[in-house]
Enzyme design. Structure first.
Site, PDB file in Angstrom:
ATOM      1  N   LYS A   1       0.967  -1.558   0.096  1.00  0.00           N
ATOM      2  CA  LYS A   1      -0.582  -0.224  -0.241  1.00  0.00           C
ATOM      3  C   LYS A   1       0.839   1.699  -0.130  1.00  0.00           C
ATOM      4  O   LYS A   1       0.243   1.974  -0.675  1.00  0.00           O
ATOM      5  CB  LYS A   1      -0.869   0.065   1.477  1.00  0.00           C
ATOM      6  CG  LYS A   1      -1.983  -1.350   0.753  1.00  0.00           C
ATOM      7  CD  LYS A   1      -3.490  -1.125   1.717  1.00  0.00           C
ATOM      8  CE  LYS A   1      -4.069  -1.872   1.667  1.00  0.00           C
ATOM      9  NZ  LYS A   1      -4.252  -3.838   1.692  1.00  0.00           N
TER      10      LYS A   1
HETATM   11  C1  LIG Z   1      -4.695  -4.467   1.705  1.00  0.00           C
HETATM   12  C2  LIG Z   1      -3.744  -6.070   1.346  1.00  0.00           C
HETATM   13  C3  LIG Z   1      -4.601  -6.336   0.332  1.00  0.00           C
HETATM   14  C4  LIG Z   1      -5.528  -6.450  -0.063  1.00  0.00           C
HETATM   15  O1  LIG Z   1      -5.181  -6.003  -1.150  1.00  0.00           O
HETATM   16  P1  LIG Z   1      -6.859  -5.728  -1.683  1.00  0.00           P
HETATM   17  O2  LIG Z   1      -6.012  -4.113  -2.900  1.00  0.00           O
HETATM   18  O3  LIG Z   1      -7.799  -5.033  -0.878  1.00  0.00           O
HETATM   19  O4  LIG Z   1      -6.782  -6.374  -2.865  1.00  0.00           O
HETATM   20  C5  LIG Z   1      -3.360  -7.547   0.685  1.00  0.00           C
HETATM   21  N1  LIG Z   1      -2.907  -8.207   1.256  1.00  0.00           N
HETATM   22  C6  LIG Z   1      -2.077  -7.149   1.700  1.00  0.00           C
HETATM   23  C7  LIG Z   1      -0.681  -7.089   3.005  1.00  0.00           C
HETATM   24  C8  LIG Z   1      -2.682  -6.376   2.020  1.00  0.00           C
HETATM   25  O5  LIG Z   1      -2.378  -5.396   3.309  1.00  0.00           O
END
Ligand SMILES: *Cc1c(COP(=O)(O)O)cnc(C)c1O
Length: 459
Positions: free
Chosen positions: A111
Protein backbone atom coordinates in the site's frame (compact mmCIF):
# COMPACT_ATOMS: atom_id res chain seq x y z
CA UNK A 1 -8.92 12.83 -18.79
CA UNK A 2 -12.53 13.09 -17.71
CA UNK A 3 -14.13 10.82 -15.14
CA UNK A 4 -17.65 9.53 -14.58
CA UNK A 5 -19.37 7.61 -11.79
CA UNK A 6 -20.35 3.97 -12.18
CA UNK A 7 -23.87 5.08 -11.14
CA UNK A 8 -24.16 8.13 -13.38
CA UNK A 9 -22.11 8.29 -16.57
CA UNK A 10 -23.57 11.48 -17.99
CA UNK A 11 -21.87 13.82 -15.53
CA UNK A 12 -18.14 14.51 -15.96
CA UNK A 13 -15.64 15.02 -13.16
CA UNK A 14 -12.03 16.22 -13.04
CA UNK A 15 -9.18 14.19 -11.57
CA UNK A 16 -8.92 16.70 -8.74
CA UNK A 17 -12.51 15.98 -7.72
CA UNK A 18 -12.01 12.24 -8.10
CA UNK A 19 -8.91 12.32 -5.95
CA UNK A 20 -10.22 14.59 -3.19
CA UNK A 21 -13.69 13.05 -2.98
CA UNK A 22 -12.80 9.38 -3.38
CA UNK A 23 -16.44 8.33 -3.68
CA UNK A 24 -18.96 9.98 -6.05
CA UNK A 25 -21.92 11.82 -4.46
CA UNK A 26 -24.31 9.30 -6.00
CA UNK A 27 -22.56 6.50 -4.10
CA UNK A 28 -20.82 5.20 -7.21
CA UNK A 29 -17.12 4.79 -7.91
CA UNK A 30 -15.21 7.07 -10.24
CA UNK A 31 -13.77 5.65 -13.44
CA UNK A 32 -12.27 7.31 -16.51
CA UNK A 33 -14.72 8.14 -19.27
CA UNK A 34 -12.27 6.67 -21.73
CA UNK A 35 -9.04 4.78 -21.24
CA UNK A 36 -5.95 5.20 -23.33
CA UNK A 37 -5.00 1.91 -24.92
CA UNK A 38 -1.30 1.43 -25.67
CA UNK A 39 -0.21 -0.15 -28.94
CA UNK A 40 2.55 -2.77 -28.93
CA UNK A 41 4.88 -0.13 -30.32
CA UNK A 42 4.09 2.26 -27.50
CA UNK A 43 4.56 -0.52 -24.99
CA UNK A 44 7.99 -1.26 -26.46
CA UNK A 45 8.96 2.37 -26.01
CA UNK A 46 8.19 2.09 -22.27
CA UNK A 47 9.95 -1.19 -21.73
CA UNK A 48 13.40 0.04 -20.73
CA UNK A 49 12.36 2.79 -18.32
CA UNK A 50 13.22 2.90 -14.64
CA UNK A 51 10.30 2.33 -12.28
CA UNK A 52 10.04 6.03 -11.56
CA UNK A 53 10.14 7.10 -15.21
CA UNK A 54 7.59 4.45 -16.14
CA UNK A 55 5.31 5.68 -13.35
CA UNK A 56 5.51 9.20 -14.78
CA UNK A 57 4.46 7.98 -18.24
CA UNK A 58 1.64 5.73 -17.02
CA UNK A 59 0.14 8.11 -14.47
CA UNK A 60 0.35 11.44 -16.30
CA UNK A 61 -2.48 10.88 -18.82
CA UNK A 62 -4.84 10.18 -15.89
CA UNK A 63 -4.06 13.38 -14.01
CA UNK A 64 -3.03 15.91 -16.66
CA UNK A 65 -5.54 18.51 -15.49
CA UNK A 66 -4.27 18.31 -11.90
CA UNK A 67 -0.58 19.08 -12.34
CA UNK A 68 2.03 19.51 -15.04
CA UNK A 69 4.27 16.70 -16.20
CA UNK A 70 7.30 18.27 -14.52
CA UNK A 71 5.40 18.69 -11.23
CA UNK A 72 4.39 15.02 -11.37
CA UNK A 73 7.96 14.06 -12.12
CA UNK A 74 9.26 15.76 -8.97
CA UNK A 75 6.49 14.22 -6.87
CA UNK A 76 7.15 10.70 -8.13
CA UNK A 77 10.87 10.96 -7.46
CA UNK A 78 10.19 12.30 -3.97
CA UNK A 79 7.53 9.63 -3.23
CA UNK A 80 9.73 6.70 -4.15
CA UNK A 81 12.86 8.04 -2.49
CA UNK A 82 11.47 6.60 0.77
CA UNK A 83 11.74 3.02 -0.52
CA UNK A 84 14.52 0.63 0.42
CA UNK A 85 14.91 -0.55 -3.21
CA UNK A 86 16.12 1.79 -5.91
CA UNK A 87 13.55 0.40 -8.34
CA UNK A 88 10.80 0.46 -5.70
CA UNK A 89 9.88 -3.22 -6.22
CA UNK A 90 11.88 -6.42 -6.56
CA UNK A 91 11.18 -9.53 -8.63
CA UNK A 92 12.58 -12.73 -7.16
CA UNK A 93 12.38 -16.32 -8.37
CA UNK A 94 11.05 -19.31 -6.46
CA UNK A 95 11.55 -22.18 -8.87
CA UNK A 96 9.31 -21.57 -11.88
CA UNK A 97 7.27 -18.94 -10.12
CA UNK A 98 8.21 -15.30 -9.75
CA UNK A 99 7.39 -13.23 -6.71
CA UNK A 100 6.99 -9.48 -7.01
CA UNK A 101 8.02 -7.94 -3.71
CA UNK A 102 5.99 -4.79 -3.19
CA UNK A 103 6.77 -4.27 0.48
CA UNK A 104 9.99 -2.26 0.42
CA UNK A 105 8.30 1.01 1.37
CA UNK A 106 8.24 2.69 4.79
CA UNK A 107 5.41 0.60 6.31
CA UNK A 108 6.26 -2.78 4.79
CA UNK A 109 3.18 -3.40 2.62
CA UNK A 110 2.32 -2.80 -1.03
CA UNK A 111 0.00 0.00 0.00
CA UNK A 112 3.00 2.32 0.38
CA UNK A 113 3.48 2.28 -3.39
CA UNK A 114 0.26 4.22 -3.91
CA UNK A 115 0.03 6.00 -0.59
CA UNK A 116 3.42 7.75 -0.66
CA UNK A 117 2.28 9.32 -3.91
CA UNK A 118 -1.13 10.28 -2.51
CA UNK A 119 0.48 12.03 0.46
CA UNK A 120 2.43 14.23 -1.90
CA UNK A 121 -0.66 14.80 -4.07
CA UNK A 122 -2.42 16.18 -0.99
CA UNK A 123 0.52 18.41 -0.20
CA UNK A 124 0.49 19.71 -3.78
CA UNK A 125 -3.27 20.30 -3.70
CA UNK A 126 -3.15 22.10 -0.34
CA UNK A 127 -0.28 24.32 -1.46
CA UNK A 128 -2.69 25.74 -4.08
CA UNK A 129 -5.92 25.77 -2.05
CA UNK A 130 -6.18 27.49 1.30
CA UNK A 131 -8.07 24.73 3.05
CA UNK A 132 -7.78 22.26 5.85
CA UNK A 133 -8.54 18.67 4.99
CA UNK A 134 -9.38 15.79 7.30
CA UNK A 135 -8.64 12.36 5.92
CA UNK A 136 -10.69 9.61 7.49
CA UNK A 137 -9.86 6.04 6.63
CA UNK A 138 -10.76 2.54 7.78
CA UNK A 139 -8.00 -0.02 7.87
CA UNK A 140 -7.60 -3.74 8.34
CA UNK A 141 -4.03 -2.90 9.34
CA UNK A 142 -1.93 -1.91 6.35
CA UNK A 143 -3.80 0.96 4.68
CA UNK A 144 -3.78 2.98 7.88
CA UNK A 145 -0.07 2.57 8.41
CA UNK A 146 0.72 3.51 4.83
CA UNK A 147 -1.62 6.51 4.97
CA UNK A 148 -0.22 7.75 8.28
CA UNK A 149 3.33 7.57 7.01
CA UNK A 150 2.32 9.45 3.87
CA UNK A 151 0.45 12.21 5.72
CA UNK A 152 2.29 12.65 9.04
CA UNK A 153 3.70 16.11 9.55
CA UNK A 154 2.13 17.53 6.38
CA UNK A 155 0.55 20.98 6.64
CA UNK A 156 -3.21 21.66 6.66
CA UNK A 157 -4.17 18.01 6.74
CA UNK A 158 -5.09 15.67 9.58
CA UNK A 159 -5.56 11.94 9.38
CA UNK A 160 -7.96 9.81 11.44
CA UNK A 161 -7.46 6.07 11.09
CA UNK A 162 -10.08 3.58 12.29
CA UNK A 163 -8.75 0.09 12.90
CA UNK A 164 -10.64 -2.87 14.42
CA UNK A 165 -9.60 -3.11 18.07
CA UNK A 166 -7.44 -6.18 18.77
CA UNK A 167 -7.87 -7.43 15.21
CA UNK A 168 -4.68 -6.12 13.66
CA UNK A 169 -1.30 -7.61 14.48
CA UNK A 170 0.76 -5.82 17.16
CA UNK A 171 3.39 -4.89 14.56
CA UNK A 172 0.69 -3.48 12.29
CA UNK A 173 -0.73 -1.47 15.20
CA UNK A 174 2.63 -0.20 16.42
CA UNK A 175 3.61 1.08 12.98
CA UNK A 176 0.49 3.28 13.21
CA UNK A 177 0.33 4.10 16.89
CA UNK A 178 3.95 5.03 17.55
CA UNK A 179 3.70 7.98 15.19
CA UNK A 180 3.76 11.12 17.32
CA UNK A 181 3.00 13.91 14.84
CA UNK A 182 0.01 15.92 16.01
CA UNK A 183 -1.94 15.61 12.75
CA UNK A 184 -2.28 11.82 13.25
CA UNK A 185 -5.14 10.20 15.21
CA UNK A 186 -5.53 6.45 15.71
CA UNK A 187 -8.95 5.11 16.68
CA UNK A 188 -9.43 1.47 17.71
CA UNK A 189 -13.07 0.63 16.96
CA UNK A 190 -14.76 -2.07 18.99
CA UNK A 191 -15.77 -4.08 15.94
CA UNK A 192 -14.33 -5.68 12.81
CA UNK A 193 -12.92 -4.11 9.65
CA UNK A 194 -16.30 -4.02 7.90
CA UNK A 195 -17.66 -2.07 10.90
CA UNK A 196 -14.81 0.44 10.50
CA UNK A 197 -15.52 0.69 6.80
CA UNK A 198 -19.25 1.22 7.46
CA UNK A 199 -18.51 3.98 9.97
CA UNK A 200 -16.40 5.82 7.41
CA UNK A 201 -19.10 5.37 4.76
CA UNK A 202 -21.77 6.69 7.14
CA UNK A 203 -19.66 9.74 7.98
CA UNK A 204 -19.12 10.46 4.28
CA UNK A 205 -22.84 10.07 3.62
CA UNK A 206 -23.66 12.62 6.32
CA UNK A 207 -23.04 15.70 4.17
CA UNK A 208 -23.41 18.14 7.08
CA UNK A 209 -20.66 16.36 8.93
CA UNK A 210 -18.39 15.54 6.01
CA UNK A 211 -18.59 19.03 4.49
CA UNK A 212 -18.11 20.72 7.84
CA UNK A 213 -14.73 19.06 8.31
CA UNK A 214 -13.67 18.84 4.62
CA UNK A 215 -13.56 15.09 4.88
CA UNK A 216 -11.45 13.22 2.35
CA UNK A 217 -10.73 9.52 1.87
CA UNK A 218 -7.76 7.42 0.88
CA UNK A 219 -9.31 3.96 1.04
CA UNK A 220 -8.75 1.51 -1.77
CA UNK A 221 -11.59 2.89 -3.90
CA UNK A 222 -9.60 6.09 -4.43
CA UNK A 223 -8.78 6.11 -8.11
CA UNK A 224 -5.38 7.68 -7.50
CA UNK A 225 -4.34 4.50 -5.68
CA UNK A 226 -5.46 2.29 -8.54
CA UNK A 227 -3.41 4.12 -11.16
CA UNK A 228 -0.32 4.10 -8.95
CA UNK A 229 -0.70 0.34 -8.57
CA UNK A 230 -1.13 -0.27 -12.30
CA UNK A 231 2.48 0.84 -12.74
CA UNK A 232 3.99 -2.31 -11.20
CA UNK A 233 2.04 -4.58 -13.53
CA UNK A 234 3.62 -2.78 -16.48
CA UNK A 235 7.04 -2.74 -14.87
CA UNK A 236 6.96 -6.46 -14.12
CA UNK A 237 5.71 -7.31 -17.57
CA UNK A 238 8.71 -5.51 -19.05
CA UNK A 239 11.13 -7.26 -16.68
CA UNK A 240 10.19 -10.66 -18.05
CA UNK A 241 12.11 -11.52 -21.17
CA UNK A 242 11.00 -14.23 -23.66
CA UNK A 243 7.47 -13.97 -22.41
CA UNK A 244 4.98 -16.77 -22.71
CA UNK A 245 1.58 -15.89 -21.36
CA UNK A 246 1.70 -13.77 -18.26
CA UNK A 247 -0.51 -14.47 -15.25
CA UNK A 248 -0.61 -12.53 -12.01
CA UNK A 249 -1.82 -14.07 -8.76
CA UNK A 250 -3.04 -11.35 -6.42
CA UNK A 251 -3.92 -11.74 -2.73
CA UNK A 252 -7.25 -9.96 -2.68
CA UNK A 253 -9.47 -8.20 -0.16
CA UNK A 254 -11.15 -5.07 -1.47
CA UNK A 255 -10.44 -5.95 -5.13
CA UNK A 256 -8.23 -2.86 -5.47
CA UNK A 257 -4.85 -4.34 -6.28
CA UNK A 258 -6.21 -6.94 -8.70
CA UNK A 259 -8.42 -4.30 -10.32
CA UNK A 260 -5.23 -2.32 -11.04
CA UNK A 261 -4.05 -5.40 -12.96
CA UNK A 262 -7.34 -5.46 -14.85
CA UNK A 263 -6.95 -1.76 -15.63
CA UNK A 264 -3.47 -2.47 -17.01
CA UNK A 265 -4.97 -5.14 -19.24
CA UNK A 266 -7.60 -2.68 -20.43
CA UNK A 267 -4.77 -0.27 -21.21
CA UNK A 268 -3.34 -2.85 -23.60
CA UNK A 269 -0.87 -4.73 -21.41
CA UNK A 270 -1.04 -8.34 -22.63
CA UNK A 271 -1.90 -10.08 -19.37
CA UNK A 272 -3.47 -13.52 -19.74
CA UNK A 273 -5.21 -14.17 -16.42
CA UNK A 274 -5.50 -12.38 -13.11
CA UNK A 275 -5.91 -14.80 -10.24
CA UNK A 276 -8.09 -13.55 -7.43
CA UNK A 277 -6.61 -15.27 -4.36
CA UNK A 278 -8.71 -15.04 -1.21
CA UNK A 279 -8.54 -16.38 2.32
CA UNK A 280 -11.50 -18.02 4.04
CA UNK A 281 -13.40 -14.76 3.44
CA UNK A 282 -13.97 -15.97 -0.08
CA UNK A 283 -16.89 -13.94 -1.42
CA UNK A 284 -14.94 -13.09 -4.56
CA UNK A 285 -13.83 -16.67 -5.11
CA UNK A 286 -17.42 -17.84 -4.75
CA UNK A 287 -18.63 -15.10 -7.10
CA UNK A 288 -16.07 -15.90 -9.78
CA UNK A 289 -16.35 -19.69 -9.51
CA UNK A 290 -20.15 -20.01 -9.13
CA UNK A 291 -21.62 -16.65 -10.17
CA UNK A 292 -23.12 -16.16 -6.72
CA UNK A 293 -21.97 -13.00 -4.96
CA UNK A 294 -23.26 -13.51 -1.47
CA UNK A 295 -22.21 -11.64 1.66
CA UNK A 296 -21.44 -13.82 4.68
CA UNK A 297 -20.06 -13.00 8.10
CA UNK A 298 -16.41 -12.05 8.35
CA UNK A 299 -13.97 -14.62 9.74
CA UNK A 300 -10.78 -13.59 11.47
CA UNK A 301 -7.85 -15.28 9.78
CA UNK A 302 -4.07 -15.26 9.83
CA UNK A 303 -4.18 -12.88 6.83
CA UNK A 304 -6.10 -10.03 8.51
CA UNK A 305 -5.59 -7.50 5.72
CA UNK A 306 -7.93 -9.61 3.62
CA UNK A 307 -10.62 -10.23 6.26
CA UNK A 308 -13.26 -8.43 4.25
CA UNK A 309 -16.66 -9.42 2.92
CA UNK A 310 -17.76 -6.48 0.83
CA UNK A 311 -15.16 -5.89 -1.87
CA UNK A 312 -15.74 -2.21 -2.63
CA UNK A 313 -13.84 -2.02 -5.91
CA UNK A 314 -15.87 -4.86 -7.41
CA UNK A 315 -18.43 -2.25 -8.47
CA UNK A 316 -15.99 -1.04 -11.11
CA UNK A 317 -15.94 -4.49 -12.68
CA UNK A 318 -19.71 -4.83 -12.37
CA UNK A 319 -20.04 -1.63 -14.42
CA UNK A 320 -17.99 -3.19 -17.22
CA UNK A 321 -19.94 -6.45 -17.03
CA UNK A 322 -23.17 -4.48 -17.39
CA UNK A 323 -21.88 -3.07 -20.67
CA UNK A 324 -21.20 0.33 -19.08
CA UNK A 325 -24.83 0.78 -18.10
CA UNK A 326 -24.96 3.10 -15.08
CA UNK A 327 -28.63 2.51 -14.23
CA UNK A 328 -28.19 -1.24 -14.21
CA UNK A 329 -25.00 -0.99 -12.15
CA UNK A 330 -26.86 1.08 -9.59
CA UNK A 331 -29.65 -1.53 -9.47
CA UNK A 332 -27.15 -4.35 -8.95
CA UNK A 333 -25.38 -2.46 -6.17
CA UNK A 334 -28.66 -1.66 -4.41
CA UNK A 335 -29.67 -5.29 -4.66
CA UNK A 336 -26.37 -6.39 -3.14
CA UNK A 337 -26.82 -3.87 -0.32
CA UNK A 338 -30.47 -4.76 0.40
CA UNK A 339 -30.46 -8.50 -0.13
CA UNK A 340 -26.82 -9.29 0.58
CA UNK A 341 -26.52 -11.24 -2.63
CA UNK A 342 -26.54 -11.11 -6.40
CA UNK A 343 -26.36 -13.82 -9.01
CA UNK A 344 -24.45 -13.13 -12.20
CA UNK A 345 -26.10 -14.26 -15.42
CA UNK A 346 -24.16 -16.89 -17.34
CA UNK A 347 -22.92 -14.52 -20.04
CA UNK A 348 -21.60 -12.13 -17.39
CA UNK A 349 -19.83 -14.91 -15.57
CA UNK A 350 -18.18 -15.92 -18.84
CA UNK A 351 -17.05 -12.34 -19.27
CA UNK A 352 -15.51 -12.34 -15.78
CA UNK A 353 -13.66 -15.55 -16.53
CA UNK A 354 -12.02 -14.13 -19.64
CA UNK A 355 -9.85 -12.08 -17.34
CA UNK A 356 -10.09 -13.66 -13.89
CA UNK A 357 -9.61 -17.00 -12.20
CA UNK A 358 -9.98 -17.50 -8.48
CA UNK A 359 -9.08 -19.73 -5.55
CA UNK A 360 -9.29 -19.53 -1.80
CA UNK A 361 -6.93 -20.80 0.88
CA UNK A 362 -7.82 -21.87 4.39
CA UNK A 363 -5.57 -21.12 7.34
CA UNK A 364 -3.94 -24.55 7.47
CA UNK A 365 -3.04 -24.28 3.79
CA UNK A 366 -1.49 -20.87 4.41
CA UNK A 367 0.66 -22.22 7.24
CA UNK A 368 1.71 -25.18 5.10
CA UNK A 369 2.58 -23.00 2.12
CA UNK A 370 4.82 -20.78 4.26
CA UNK A 371 6.52 -23.92 5.61
CA UNK A 372 6.99 -25.58 2.21
CA UNK A 373 8.44 -22.48 0.63
CA UNK A 374 10.76 -21.90 3.55
CA UNK A 375 12.01 -25.48 3.51
CA UNK A 376 12.56 -25.40 -0.23
CA UNK A 377 13.96 -21.91 -0.83
CA UNK A 378 14.73 -20.42 2.63
CA UNK A 379 12.42 -17.54 1.77
CA UNK A 380 9.78 -16.44 4.30
CA UNK A 381 6.47 -15.43 2.75
CA UNK A 382 3.95 -13.40 4.69
CA UNK A 383 0.53 -15.08 4.99
CA UNK A 384 -1.09 -12.88 2.32
CA UNK A 385 1.62 -13.62 -0.18
CA UNK A 386 1.36 -17.31 0.72
CA UNK A 387 -2.30 -17.13 -0.31
CA UNK A 388 -1.30 -15.74 -3.69
CA UNK A 389 1.23 -18.51 -4.17
CA UNK A 390 -1.01 -21.28 -2.86
CA UNK A 391 -3.92 -20.18 -5.04
CA UNK A 392 -1.65 -20.17 -8.06
CA UNK A 393 -0.47 -23.71 -7.29
CA UNK A 394 -4.04 -24.93 -6.88
CA UNK A 395 -4.99 -23.48 -10.25
CA UNK A 396 -1.92 -24.92 -11.92
CA UNK A 397 -1.80 -22.68 -14.99
CA UNK A 398 0.88 -22.66 -17.73
CA UNK A 399 2.90 -19.53 -18.48
CA UNK A 400 4.99 -16.93 -16.69
CA UNK A 401 3.37 -16.79 -13.30
CA UNK A 402 3.90 -13.88 -10.96
CA UNK A 403 2.68 -13.71 -7.37
CA UNK A 404 2.28 -10.29 -5.82
CA UNK A 405 4.05 -10.24 -2.43
CA UNK A 406 1.94 -7.70 -0.60
CA UNK A 407 3.55 -7.53 2.85
CA UNK A 408 6.81 -8.14 4.67
CA UNK A 409 6.58 -11.29 6.83
CA UNK A 410 7.63 -9.42 9.99
CA UNK A 411 4.20 -7.79 10.07
CA UNK A 412 2.60 -11.15 10.86
CA UNK A 413 5.02 -12.87 13.25
CA UNK A 414 2.45 -15.23 14.81
CA UNK A 415 1.62 -16.97 11.55
CA UNK A 416 5.30 -17.27 10.66
CA UNK A 417 6.20 -18.59 14.10
CA UNK A 418 3.40 -21.14 13.94
CA UNK A 419 4.55 -22.29 10.55
CA UNK A 420 8.34 -22.45 10.81
CA UNK A 421 9.10 -21.52 14.45
CA UNK A 422 11.00 -18.44 13.43
CA UNK A 423 10.30 -14.88 14.51
CA UNK A 424 10.98 -12.77 11.40
CA UNK A 425 12.83 -9.61 12.32
CA UNK A 426 11.86 -6.12 11.31
CA UNK A 427 14.10 -4.23 8.90
CA UNK A 428 16.52 -2.24 11.06
CA UNK A 429 14.82 1.04 10.06
CA UNK A 430 11.67 -0.06 11.88
CA UNK A 431 13.14 -1.82 14.88
CA UNK A 432 12.49 1.24 17.06
CA UNK A 433 8.68 0.81 17.06
CA UNK A 434 8.84 -2.20 19.34
CA UNK A 435 9.36 -0.24 22.53
CA UNK A 436 8.07 3.19 21.67
CA UNK A 437 5.04 4.74 23.35
CA UNK A 438 1.76 4.10 21.52
CA UNK A 439 -0.98 6.65 20.89
CA UNK A 440 -4.51 5.43 20.18
CA UNK A 441 -8.00 5.62 21.69
CA UNK A 442 -10.68 2.94 21.88
CA UNK A 443 -14.09 4.05 20.59
CA UNK A 444 -17.35 2.03 20.43
CA UNK A 445 -18.70 0.85 17.07
CA UNK A 446 -21.11 3.76 16.83
CA UNK A 447 -21.33 6.54 14.25
CA UNK A 448 -22.27 9.43 16.51
CA UNK A 449 -19.61 8.54 19.09
CA UNK A 450 -16.99 8.36 16.34
CA UNK A 451 -18.08 11.71 14.91
CA UNK A 452 -17.97 13.25 18.37
CA UNK A 453 -14.46 11.90 18.90
CA UNK A 454 -13.31 13.51 15.67
CA UNK A 455 -15.04 16.83 16.43
CA UNK A 456 -13.43 16.94 19.88
CA UNK A 457 -9.99 16.40 18.41
CA UNK A 458 -10.53 19.23 15.92
CA UNK A 459 -11.52 21.79 18.57
C1 LIG B 1 -4.65 -4.55 1.58
C2 LIG B 1 -3.92 -5.82 1.46
C3 LIG B 1 -4.32 -6.82 0.56
C4 LIG B 1 -5.58 -6.71 -0.25
O1 LIG B 1 -5.53 -5.70 -1.21
P1 LIG B 1 -6.87 -5.18 -1.92
O2 LIG B 1 -6.43 -4.09 -2.80
O3 LIG B 1 -7.77 -4.73 -0.80
O4 LIG B 1 -7.46 -6.34 -2.64
C5 LIG B 1 -3.53 -7.94 0.45
N1 LIG B 1 -2.41 -8.11 1.18
C6 LIG B 1 -1.99 -7.18 2.06
C7 LIG B 1 -0.78 -7.42 2.84
C8 LIG B 1 -2.72 -6.00 2.22
O5 LIG B 1 -2.30 -5.06 3.09
Amino acid sequence: MKYISTRNNSKEHSFEEVFIKGLADDGGLFIPKEIKKYTQEELNSLSELSYQDLAKKIIYPFIGDFMSESELSLIIDKSYSTFRKKNVVDLIKLGDTKVLELFHGPTLAFKDVAMQLLGNFYEFYLSKNSKNINIIVATSGDTGAAAIDAIKGKKNVNIFVLHPHNKVSPVQRKIMSTVKENNVFNIAIEGNFDDCQNLVKAMFADKDFSNSINMSGVNSINWARIIAQAVYYFYTYFLIKDKKSINFSVPTGNFGDVYAGYLSKKMGLPINKLIVATNKNDILHRAISTGKYEVETVFETNSPSMDIQVASNFERLIYDLNDFDDIETKDVMIKIKDEGKYIFAKNRLEKIRKDFLSESMNEEEVIETIRNIYNKYKVILDPHTAIGLGALNKINIEGDNIVLATAHPCKFPDAIDKSISIKPSLPSELQYIMDKKEYYDIVPNNVSKTKQYIKDKLK
